[in-house]
Motif scaffolding. Structure first.
Motif, PDB file in Angstrom:
ATOM      1  N   MET A 221      11.240 -38.956  16.567  1.00  0.00           N
ATOM      2  CA  MET A 221      11.312 -39.119  18.025  1.00  0.00           C
ATOM      3  C   MET A 221      12.715 -38.833  18.542  1.00  0.00           C
ATOM      4  O   MET A 221      12.877 -38.290  19.642  1.00  0.00           O
ATOM      5  CB  MET A 221      10.862 -40.527  18.418  1.00  0.00           C
ATOM      6  CG  MET A 221       9.368 -40.753  18.264  1.00  0.00           C
ATOM      7  SD  MET A 221       8.792 -42.293  19.026  1.00  0.00           S
ATOM      8  CE  MET A 221       9.559 -43.519  17.956  1.00  0.00           C
ATOM      9  N   LYS A 222      13.737 -39.166  17.762  1.00  0.00           N
ATOM     10  CA  LYS A 222      15.115 -38.899  18.187  1.00  0.00           C
ATOM     11  C   LYS A 222      15.392 -37.404  18.260  1.00  0.00           C
ATOM     12  O   LYS A 222      16.230 -36.953  19.048  1.00  0.00           O
ATOM     13  CB  LYS A 222      16.093 -39.577  17.239  1.00  0.00           C
ATOM     14  CG  LYS A 222      16.191 -41.087  17.447  1.00  0.00           C
ATOM     15  CD  LYS A 222      17.220 -41.709  16.518  1.00  0.00           C
ATOM     16  CE  LYS A 222      17.363 -43.209  16.800  1.00  0.00           C
ATOM     17  NZ  LYS A 222      18.333 -43.851  15.874  1.00  0.00           N
ATOM     18  N   PRO A 225      13.605 -36.320  22.004  1.00  0.00           N
ATOM     19  CA  PRO A 225      13.705 -37.483  22.913  1.00  0.00           C
ATOM     20  C   PRO A 225      12.928 -37.334  24.218  1.00  0.00           C
ATOM     21  O   PRO A 225      12.360 -38.301  24.715  1.00  0.00           O
ATOM     22  CB  PRO A 225      15.213 -37.593  23.167  1.00  0.00           C
ATOM     23  CG  PRO A 225      15.761 -36.234  22.864  1.00  0.00           C
ATOM     24  CD  PRO A 225      14.910 -35.686  21.773  1.00  0.00           C
ATOM     25  N   TYR A 228       9.050 -37.905  23.729  1.00  0.00           N
ATOM     26  CA  TYR A 228       8.594 -39.262  23.400  1.00  0.00           C
ATOM     27  C   TYR A 228       9.356 -40.324  24.183  1.00  0.00           C
ATOM     28  O   TYR A 228       9.524 -41.452  23.737  1.00  0.00           O
ATOM     29  CB  TYR A 228       8.710 -39.501  21.892  1.00  0.00           C
ATOM     30  CG  TYR A 228       7.882 -38.513  21.106  1.00  0.00           C
ATOM     31  CD1 TYR A 228       6.495 -38.603  21.118  1.00  0.00           C
ATOM     32  CD2 TYR A 228       8.478 -37.461  20.414  1.00  0.00           C
ATOM     33  CE1 TYR A 228       5.725 -37.681  20.428  1.00  0.00           C
ATOM     34  CE2 TYR A 228       7.705 -36.545  19.720  1.00  0.00           C
ATOM     35  CZ  TYR A 228       6.332 -36.653  19.737  1.00  0.00           C
ATOM     36  OH  TYR A 228       5.552 -35.742  19.067  1.00  0.00           O
ATOM     37  N   LYS A 229       9.792 -39.942  25.382  1.00  0.00           N
ATOM     38  CA  LYS A 229      10.480 -40.877  26.267  1.00  0.00           C
ATOM     39  C   LYS A 229       9.501 -41.938  26.760  1.00  0.00           C
ATOM     40  O   LYS A 229       8.339 -41.656  27.025  1.00  0.00           O
ATOM     41  CB  LYS A 229      11.061 -40.108  27.453  1.00  0.00           C
ATOM     42  CG  LYS A 229      11.899 -40.936  28.402  1.00  0.00           C
ATOM     43  CD  LYS A 229      12.440 -40.054  29.519  1.00  0.00           C
ATOM     44  CE  LYS A 229      13.243 -40.872  30.509  1.00  0.00           C
ATOM     45  NZ  LYS A 229      13.763 -40.031  31.627  1.00  0.00           N
ATOM     46  N   SER A 230       9.978 -43.159  26.875  1.00  0.00           N
ATOM     47  CA  SER A 230       9.096 -44.239  27.318  1.00  0.00           C
ATOM     48  C   SER A 230       9.917 -45.359  27.942  1.00  0.00           C
ATOM     49  O   SER A 230      11.113 -45.503  27.661  1.00  0.00           O
ATOM     50  CB  SER A 230       8.294 -44.788  26.135  1.00  0.00           C
ATOM     51  OG  SER A 230       7.515 -45.896  26.516  1.00  0.00           O
ATOM     52  N   THR A 558      14.701 -48.878  23.329  1.00  0.00           N
ATOM     53  CA  THR A 558      15.369 -47.649  22.913  1.00  0.00           C
ATOM     54  C   THR A 558      15.169 -46.505  23.899  1.00  0.00           C
ATOM     55  O   THR A 558      15.841 -45.489  23.816  1.00  0.00           O
ATOM     56  CB  THR A 558      14.820 -47.186  21.555  1.00  0.00           C
ATOM     57  OG1 THR A 558      13.418 -46.894  21.697  1.00  0.00           O
ATOM     58  CG2 THR A 558      15.000 -48.264  20.506  1.00  0.00           C
ATOM     59  N   MET A 560      12.411 -44.904  23.893  1.00  0.00           N
ATOM     60  CA  MET A 560      11.399 -44.087  23.233  1.00  0.00           C
ATOM     61  C   MET A 560      10.132 -44.923  23.037  1.00  0.00           C
ATOM     62  O   MET A 560      10.124 -46.125  23.306  1.00  0.00           O
ATOM     63  CB  MET A 560      11.902 -43.608  21.869  1.00  0.00           C
ATOM     64  CG  MET A 560      13.127 -42.722  21.924  1.00  0.00           C
ATOM     65  SD  MET A 560      13.600 -42.095  20.302  1.00  0.00           S
ATOM     66  CE  MET A 560      13.981 -43.614  19.423  1.00  0.00           C
TER      67      MET A 560
END
Length: 700
Positions: A221-222, A225, A228-230, A558, A560
């Motif tokens: 996910m990193k 980014p 998968y932003k959340s 985070t 994510m």
């Protein structure tokens, strides 16, 4: 006396100490509650512009009042989105210099039938007169301040709406499609490729054979980014212990309601003697008997067979006059039903196509056809329906001016006599099932088809709610309290397993209200996001439905997806990557035949596949594989390709290019329509993505 003298001497010091202690207490309370925190006065901010808490909460209250059945959380989320939109659009309008002038505003007002068709604002020719309109505004400004303020508020809303429309129109006008894009779209659809392939699917390896760690999920996910932003979230798990009646409670209720079947002897306080009361079957006043003994009052409505409780439908519908059926259980009630009467054709199902015309009361205000044109179109549709009755739903969806039935193919069910306007009603209940015709009403011309007619029965029903007894409720509470206590000392899942209770996982965001299986549980979500709640904390929540014992598994701040969410979204991607590595080891060879022999998979072929529809027979969509087939030369073999459903090796047999067209207008038009479709939502999402938004709603 000496002691009192000393106290008087030091009274100023004593008052000072007491005052200091009180001040410290107050300040401590303010600090603890965030009273000196700037964000405590703001719900959030957008690009540095604060959304003030007091104003926000007042707007939420207004939405709650105006919205039927809307919850506080739903209202707050709605207002939050409105505030973000207001600020972001305001910035855009200012940058672009978008404003609505007075003349433009009047023109917008003229489009509103309330003004445009109001005799008060029409001249002798029946045309909207701006001067009369302005005179009216001047009058209310001078003599009716409340109405004037309301008008200014309305004017502001109209201005905002009109400016937004200008903004959207500007963007939409720039969303074009070029000749080159049209040509490429044509080629994607019409260029075809034939190829042979060998594939080994990811499904040939069990998921248990390829483990994906939490660290791998986070690392992936990193790397992506934006994808998968959340929002910040909490991973929780909970057990729900329902407050439901026991078998003994159901048996006791059954015995109670059975007692209503036969006569009863009760003591009469007025006469001082025992009276024998008739049972339900012998009762002469059924309405009175039901209202005296049922949790649901007597209902005299006739009910169609299809609307009776499914499990007892036949028995209830076929009861003889005065006959009683039951007890039976329906929707948590123990019931007895008595036949009161029967009626044929009590309700009906009908389909219609409304063709309105200018001057009719059609709901579609955009209709411009004449009455004669409307009648001609209705007769044309009637002929089509008579030729092919199965076309009725599609004809209704594409032609009707009745928005209420457009999406149901023109259908209305459970229509009772007198529900529709007179001529419509007469046709429906005066004709047999299957009859099709045209009738005229004040709304226009209707093409009507009688779909079904239902016989109905009238039942007198005694319904007693089956509820847990006090003893049962105590036992359930004890179970919930024991689970909470044990889960605080032992493993949550192990305790649930030992007590034969199901654990439900959930990932929630601060604005969420609902939990899986148990519905609205805002209290649980608020607790999970409380500053005082730590990972691993457990708490019991009691409500009328039962008891929820929840545990915070993880706090995700985070930006994510949480690890739990990522297991479902990112997990399959990483598992397939690992499966692909194992599969590639089995697919050694430079040719399809060699790979086939080594892997045990057959050589298959795909014919006439396009980039627009990259489907491989018996496999599914594989755009990467099909794209590679077009890129290879005829007779060339690819290296191993990681597709969506497995690993492939392909050999292109033939690429057939479509003949050039003299022009690509249809494809350019189609692309333009696709580009413009749904762009309204995309605009605000793009603005939000680029904005600096601070959300402090969790503090409130």
């Amino acid at each position: 006396m000496a002691v009192l003298s000393k106290i008087r001497q030091r009274s100023i010091l004593l008052i000072g100490v007491i005052g200091f202690c009180l001040l410290a207490f107050v300040i401590g309370d303010i600090v603890q509650s965030g009273g000196f925190n700037q964000t405590s006065r703001n719900i959030g901010s957008v690009n540095g512009e604060n959304i003030l808490a007091q104003e926000f909460l007042q707007k939420v209250a207004n939405v709650e009042k105006s919205g039927q059945g809307i919850s506080n959380t739903q209202a707050a989320n709605s207002v939050w989105e409105q505030e973000i939109k207001r600020i972001l659009f305001g910035e855009e309008f200012e940058k672009l210099g978008l404003k609505i002038g007075k003349d433009q505003l009047v023109n917008v007002m003229k489009q509103n039938p309330s003004f445009a068709q109001n005799p008060q604002f029409l001249n002798a020719a029946g045309v909207f007169d701006v001067n009369k309109f302005n005179e009216y505004l001047a009058t209310i400004k001078a003599s009716q301040p409340e109405q004037w303020n309301a008008w200014l508020e309305y004017e502001k809303q109209v201005e905002t709406s009109a400016t937004e429309q200008m903004y959207y129109t500007m963007i939409k006008s720039g969303m074009l499609a070029t000749k080159t894009e049209g040509k490429l779209a044509y080629e994607r659809e019409n260029n075809k490729v034939d190829f042979d392939y060998v594939t080994v699917g990811y499904a040939t390896i069990k998921d248990e054979e390829v483990k994906v760690s939490d660290d791998e999920l986070v690392a992936y996910m990193k790397k992506h980014p934006k994808k998968y932003k959340s929002d910040n979230s909490r991973d929780i798990e909970f057990v729900f212990i329902e407050n439901k009646p026991s078998v003994e409670d159901e048996t006791e209720m059954k015995a109670t309601i059975n007692g209503l079947l036969s006569g009863r002897v009760v003591f009469n306080d007025k006469t001082g003697k025992n009276d024998t009361l008739p049972g339900f079957a012998a009762a002469s006043n059924n309405e009175e008997f039901v209202n005296a003994n049922s949790d649901i009052k007597f209902d005299s409505t006739y009910i169609a067979k299809k609307d009776l409780p499914l499990e007892n439908q036949e028995a209830l519908f076929n009861l003889g006059q005065g006959q009683v059926f039951g007890p039976y259980v329906h929707n948590g009630y123990s019931c007895l039903s008595k036949m009161m009467g029967r009626k044929s054709g009590a309700s009906a199902k009908v389909s219609h196509i409304l063709i309105g015309y200018e001057g009719s009361q059609t709901p579609n205000l955009a209709v411009k056809r004449t009455k004669e044109e409307a009648q001609a179109k209705a007769n044309e549709l009637l002929a089509q329906v008579q030729a092919n009755p199965g076309m009725f739903p599609m004809l209704a969806m594409t032609n009707t001016d009745d928005s209420g039935s457009k999406q149901t193919g023109g259908s209305y069910d459970n229509v009772v006599p007198g529900q529709m306007v007179k001529t419509f009603d007469s046709f429906l209940f005066g004709n047999p099932v299957g009859k099709v015709g045209v009738v005229e009403t004040e709304f226009g011309f209707h093409v009507i088809k009688v779909d079904a007619k239902y016989d109905a029965v009238r039942l007198a029903t005694i319904a007693r709610k089956i509820e847990p007894s006090e003893t049962t409720a105590d036992q359930i509470y004890t179970t919930a309290a024991k689970f909470e206590a044990d889960a605080n000392e032992k493993d949550f899942d192990s305790v649930a397993k030992a007590m034969k209770l199901n654990v439900t996982p959930a990932t929630v965001k601060v604005t969420d209200e609902y939990l899986p299986s148990v519905g609205a549980q805002r209290g649980v979500v608020s607790w999970a996001f409380s500053r005082n709640t730590k990972e691993g904390d457990i708490k019991k929540f009691d409500n009328t439905q039962g008891h929820i014992i929840a545990r915070v598994k993880a706090k995700n701040e985070t930006g994510m997806l949480s690890v739990e969410e990522a297991k479902n979204v990112v997990g399959p991607i990483l598992r397939n990557e690992k499966k692909a590595a194992l599969i590639k080891a089995k697919m050694a060879g430079a040719t399809l035949e060699a790979v086939s022999q080594k892997s045990g998979a057959s050589v298959l072929n795909a014919t006439s596949v396009s980039l627009e529809n990259p489907f491989i027979p018996a496999v599914g969509a594989e755009p990467k594989v099909v794209g590679k087939a077009f890129a290879l030369g005829n007779g060339k073999t690819s290296s191993l390709i990681e597709g969506q459903s497995g690993v492939y090796i392909i050999r292109t047999k033939n690429v057939a290019k479509a003949a050039a067209l003299p022009n690509y207008t249809p494809y350019i038009t189609k692309l333009k329509s696709q580009n413009q479709g749904g762009f309204y939502g995309k605009v605000i999402e793009a603005l939000k993505s680029a904005a600096d938004i601070e959300d402090n709603r969790s503090d409130f």
